[in-house]
Design an enzyme around this catalytic site. Structure first.
Site, mmCIF file in Angstrom:
data_model
loop_
_atom_site.group_PDB
_atom_site.id
_atom_site.type_symbol
_atom_site.label_atom_id
_atom_site.label_comp_id
_atom_site.label_asym_id
_atom_site.label_seq_id
_atom_site.Cartn_x
_atom_site.Cartn_y
_atom_site.Cartn_z
ATOM 1 N N ALA A 84 0.861 -1.192 0.000
ATOM 2 C CA ALA A 84 0.000 0.000 0.000
ATOM 3 C C ALA A 84 0.891 1.233 0.000
ATOM 4 O O ALA A 84 2.114 1.137 0.124
ATOM 5 C CB ALA A 84 -0.921 -0.002 1.210
ATOM 6 N N LYS A 85 0.280 2.407 -0.112
ATOM 7 C CA LYS A 85 1.041 3.656 -0.043
ATOM 8 C C LYS A 85 0.096 4.799 0.266
ATOM 9 O O LYS A 85 -1.058 4.805 -0.164
ATOM 10 C CB LYS A 85 1.744 3.945 -1.373
#
Length: 403
Positions: A84-85
């Protein structure tokens, strides 16, 4: 530039298919109207990991690319976690930056509590995000993983002991990513039987990742001939005194020019990309190397310390010239790999144990890729993506157990 014995045949490697992310969220700050994003690319055992960045102009597409890269990192290093980010379109030097970051994290609290383990990234140093988490009543930015432990308090103490352990070059949690980048360079040198003492390096960006890589490469005897920060490029063909320069950095990773020796040349910022060196380490921003400027590169190897440092067109053009581009999800994955080794109890607060494990892993990964690659068959990234795609099924049913 060294050319070695690399073939330039015209065959092409096909990239594996890239599925859509699991989730994209766009957030608007009610105070400043700043926009932020969370992209969850993959989940393993209901969890994903990836830092939170802050920079003017940050876009959803950028965050999506970075989240995909995190999935590749965790797969490449066999970590039981998805990718994720987070990203915020705001200037980290603005005095309101901490407040914006806190409101973003508060809005993402449902994910940060259970599903998303975040950490530092461009514009957001680890101490800043940890301070935000503390104000929000969470233990540390690894909160979601720590809360899965049987004794979260004991796990939090163990994690903090590792992060704050003193190592050559700084605190272990600050330098381990740069150490991994340095080992990626050394693995490439070893693959081609290059003497490190005769190798030269240019580094774009001297923050946590670039500064750490420069420090450890200098420590091994490689000659760091150029470093660049926001103010420009510092160049000395005889080799820079890297530790002395890094000691002058401010909180934004910029070198104090009043303390730079007079004999060191001061050149424009982007000159660093064209410095003749064996290794070029882009460690500043995403998309630093593009189709428009990649022809300036005179290095034999580009080692991506920054996430998404090279655009696909630039990477293909460099590969066609025989330039190896060690992709970000291999070269700079040391930080996330080490963080999860720390969380899972594979390493502790003794720096040498962490260095030994990361050195062995990085040499194995980079060596395997370089032995499998010929520039005429496509990019090194394509080879790496095929390897990580093959691991997706193996990780689908992984269960995370945090001691």
């Amino acid at each position: 530039m060294r050319t070695g014995n690399r073939s330039t045949s015209a065959a092409a490697v096909t990239h594996p298919s890239r599925p859509e992310p699991i989730m994209r969220i766009e957030w608007t700050d009610p105070v400043t109207h700043t926009v932020g994003y969370l992209v969850v690319d993959t989940l393993v055992s209901g969890m994903a990991t990836g830092g939170t960045r802050m920079r003017p102009g940050c876009t959803l597409t950028e965050v999506e690319d970075l989240a995909r890269g995190m999935s590749a990192k965790t797969a490449m290093f066999d970590l039981p976690i998805g990718g994720a980010k987070g990203g915020i379109d705001f200037d980290p030097k603005d005095p309101r930056a901490d407040e914006v970051l806190e409101r973003f994290c508060d809005a993402m609290r449902p994910f940060l509590d259970r599903h998303w383990v975040t950490a530092e990234d461009l514009g957001v140093p680890q101490h800043r995000i940890d301070a935000v988490f503390a104000r929000l009543g969470m233990r540390q930015s690894y909160h979601a993983a720590i809360e899965r432990a049987a004794d979260p308090q004991r796990t939090a103490e163990r994690v903090m002991a590792g992060l704050c352990a003193h190592a050559p070059g700084g605190l272990l949690g600050d330098v381990i990513g740069g150490y991994g980048v340095a080992q990626a360079c050394l693995a490439a040198a070893q693959n081609w039987n290059w003497d490190p003492a005769r190798c030269t390096v240019a580094v774009q960006g001297v923050g946590t990742m670039g500064g750490g890589a420069a420090w450890y490469l200098h420590d091994t005897g490689m000659k760091v001939v150029a470093v660049a920060d926001a103010a420009g490029t510092l160049f000395d063909p005889a080799g820079l005194d890297v530790p002395a320069l890094l000691d002058t950095r401010d909180e934004y990773g910029e070198i104090d020019r009043t303390r730079v020796p007079a004999h060191v040349e001061r050149l424009p910022r982007d000159v660093v990309l064209g410095v003749e060196a064996d290794f070029l380490i882009p460690a500043a921003v995403s998309y630093a190397l593009t189709e428009a400027n990649c022809d300036q590169v005179r290095a034999s190897v580009v080692v991506e310390a920054a996430n998404a440092a090279t655009t696909p067109h630039a990477e293909a053009a460099l590969a066609a010239r025989g330039v190896a581009v060690v992709p970000d999800f291999v070269a700079n994955a040391g930080a996330v790999a080490w963080a999860w080794w720390l969380l899972l109890g594979y390493v502790g607060s003794e720096p040498q144990d962490s260095f030994d494990r990361l050195r062995a892993a990085m040499h194995d990964k980079v060596g395997t890729l370089l032995r499998a690659w010929q520039p005429g068959t496509g990019t090194l990234r394509a080879v790496a993506e095929l390897l990580t795609a093959s691991k997706a099924h193996e990780r689908a049913n992984t269960t995370i157990t945090v001691p």
